[in-house]
Design an enzyme around this catalytic site. Structure first.
Site, mmCIF file in Angstrom:
data_model
loop_
_atom_site.group_PDB
_atom_site.id
_atom_site.type_symbol
_atom_site.label_atom_id
_atom_site.label_comp_id
_atom_site.label_asym_id
_atom_site.label_seq_id
_atom_site.Cartn_x
_atom_site.Cartn_y
_atom_site.Cartn_z
ATOM 1 N N HIS A 61 0.743 -1.356 0.080
ATOM 2 C CA HIS A 61 -0.015 0.012 0.035
ATOM 3 C C HIS A 61 0.926 1.145 -0.031
ATOM 4 O O HIS A 61 2.167 1.292 0.431
ATOM 5 C CB HIS A 61 -0.990 0.108 1.189
ATOM 6 C CG HIS A 61 -2.188 -0.930 1.376
ATOM 7 N ND1 HIS A 61 -3.079 -0.930 2.002
ATOM 8 C CD2 HIS A 61 -2.251 -1.971 0.350
ATOM 9 C CE1 HIS A 61 -3.939 -1.909 1.859
ATOM 10 N NE2 HIS A 61 -3.422 -2.526 0.832
ATOM 11 N N GLU A 63 0.886 3.991 1.821
ATOM 12 C CA GLU A 63 1.603 4.402 3.248
ATOM 13 C C GLU A 63 2.509 3.476 3.490
ATOM 14 O O GLU A 63 3.750 4.119 4.046
ATOM 15 C CB GLU A 63 0.314 4.144 4.125
ATOM 16 C CG GLU A 63 -1.048 5.240 3.910
ATOM 17 C CD GLU A 63 -2.039 4.265 3.259
ATOM 18 O OE1 GLU A 63 -1.838 3.689 2.234
ATOM 19 O OE2 GLU A 63 -3.123 4.195 3.835
ATOM 20 N N CYS A 91 -6.149 1.916 5.523
ATOM 21 C CA CYS A 91 -6.651 0.565 6.190
ATOM 22 C C CYS A 91 -6.250 0.199 7.380
ATOM 23 O O CYS A 91 -5.487 0.830 7.970
ATOM 24 C CB CYS A 91 -6.414 -0.379 5.086
ATOM 25 S SG CYS A 91 -4.888 -0.939 4.990
ATOM 26 N N CYS A 94 -2.302 -0.280 7.445
ATOM 27 C CA CYS A 94 -1.858 1.093 7.232
ATOM 28 C C CYS A 94 -1.809 2.063 8.587
ATOM 29 O O CYS A 94 -0.763 2.540 9.130
ATOM 30 C CB CYS A 94 -2.011 1.929 6.199
ATOM 31 S SG CYS A 94 -1.548 1.078 4.678
HETATM 32 ZN ZN LIG Z 1 -3.295 0.276 3.529
#
Ligand SMILES: [Zn+2]
Length: 160
Positions: A61, A63, A91, A94
């Site tokens: 991801h 991040e 999410c 993260c």
């Molecule tokens: Zn994430």
């Protein structure tokens, strides 16, 4: 100027536009357009965009990539005095990484009704039982960040 005063909205928008540029790099290679940067003072010390499909890695991801890069730049796992800008609400993974890396400030664009853990489904960034909490500003360039995603999925559906 304090980087995290909510009244510094122009500044937040400036950094969010750069996070959006990261998201566009993801979009250019067929990835869901999500981008993130880590800012310390006036400097970007980490950048990332979603690479889940390209790397076949569910943890790739935006991040996570930006946080990893920032830690490398600082040579420290604690991202003190940093602000993470991300186009979509983090999410659970993260948000967990933000807590683990002690990022004090998080600014995000649009909310994620399916996975958002910075206030939508739950709020892992401000959980009093954790040993770290982050300040959060949401809705910075919300419409533009959201439009990037809806347009991406609309084009995807057309292709199918
Ligand atoms: Zn994430």
């Amino acid at each position: 100027m304090q980087p995290f005063e909510p009244q510094n909205m122009k500044q937040h928008e400036h950094w969010m536009r750069i996070a959006m540029e990261e998201a566009k790099k993801a979009e250019a290679i067929g990835e869901v357009p999500i981008g993130a940067i880590v800012v310390r003072g006036d400097e970007i010390i980490g950048r990332g965009y979603n690479l889940r499909e390209t790397t076949l890695d569910s943890t790739a991801h935006a991040e996570m990539i930006a946080i990893r890069q920032a830690s490398e730049a600082l040579q420290a796992w604690r991202l003190l005095d940093c602000t993470l800008y991300v186009t979509l609400e983090p999410c659970p993974m993260c948000a967990g990484a933000i807590v683990q890396s002690r990022v004090p400030h998080v600014v995000y664009g649009t909310t994620d009704p399916k996975a958002g853990c910075a206030g939508t489904l739950m709020n892992l960034l401000q959980e009093p039982r954790f040993n770290h909490r982050a300040d959060v500003i949401d809705g910075v360039l919300r419409d533009e960040c959201a439009a990037m995603l809806t347009q991406f999925f609309r084009r995807l559906r057309k292709k199918e």
